[in-house]
Design an enzyme around this catalytic site. Sequence first.
Site, PDB file in Angstrom:
ATOM      1  N   ASP A  52       0.557  22.391 -29.843  1.00  0.00           N
ATOM      2  CA  ASP A  52      -0.289  23.559 -30.047  1.00  0.00           C
ATOM      3  C   ASP A  52       0.543  24.839 -30.034  1.00  0.00           C
ATOM      4  O   ASP A  52       0.330  25.747 -30.838  1.00  0.00           O
ATOM      5  CB  ASP A  52      -1.367  23.605 -28.953  1.00  0.00           C
ATOM      6  CG  ASP A  52      -2.231  24.845 -29.033  1.00  0.00           C
ATOM      7  OD1 ASP A  52      -3.037  24.954 -29.970  1.00  0.00           O
ATOM      8  OD2 ASP A  52      -2.095  25.718 -28.152  1.00  0.00           O
ATOM      9  N   GLU A 124      -1.499  17.780 -33.674  1.00  0.00           N
ATOM     10  CA  GLU A 124      -0.688  18.631 -32.797  1.00  0.00           C
ATOM     11  C   GLU A 124       0.354  17.809 -32.048  1.00  0.00           C
ATOM     12  O   GLU A 124       1.491  18.265 -31.843  1.00  0.00           O
ATOM     13  CB  GLU A 124      -1.582  19.378 -31.820  1.00  0.00           C
ATOM     14  CG  GLU A 124      -2.436  20.444 -32.485  1.00  0.00           C
ATOM     15  CD  GLU A 124      -3.272  21.229 -31.492  1.00  0.00           C
ATOM     16  OE1 GLU A 124      -3.529  22.419 -31.751  1.00  0.00           O
ATOM     17  OE2 GLU A 124      -3.679  20.657 -30.457  1.00  0.00           O
TER      18      GLU A 124
END
Length: 247
Positions: A52, A124
């Site tokens: 992220d 991610e």
Amino acid sequence: MIQAEREVLESALGHHFRDPEWLERALTHRSHREGLAAVGLFDNERLEFLGDRVLGLVVSEHLLRTFPDWDAGRLSKRNARLVSTSSLEAAARRTGLGQHLRLGRGEEKTGGREKRNLLADVFEAVIAAIYLDGGLEAAARFIRGALLDTVSAGQPDALEQGDYKSALQEWMQQRGRGLAEYRVVRESGPDHQKIFSVEIWLDKHRIAGGEGSSKKEAEQKAARTALEHLESEVSDTAPESDPAGKK
């Protein structure tokens, strides 16, 4: 994961792993418990956390360089759209990550490979795996190919228009507001020049409307109006802080 399967996925990702264990971890959901301790693997939540952050850095730099005339507010809005769950889910589907997920029996039975959040999370996690295996440039190359190539530097309006229906749906899901209903309430004009009027209803209340030369255009305009209205509503009711930070 057998070598042939890994090579197919690596080709789709555009990255050959020097340490395949990073890829194995990225694809392993926490529901997949059988055998994890024996082979020394963990699930992908820690990698998702790192991915992220790497994603945010790469996307922010891309927008800053691509749109030098945009102010911070405009950049922030487009950044949020690009890293939204809907956007990451679509990127995960394009790279075929769902079929390679390692899931527990429960998640497998409930269609985990098609779940939006799981697909966004594994995307991610794969970013982090590539970053740890090959460095920032390798991760950035993957992000550009899987996500950012859909945004043309020469066509900033593509970002401006956006997918407001998806953004509205995600906004509502995050707040437990249910699903919006789109109703075509009127069609006017000759066949070659029709105008469609669409309304959006939520919980038996009309929240916005829009018009366009197609149903899709009218729905997008209505969704954009609804999103602006709802975000303004939240902003107006949010408590303000004084300079000392007290409510």
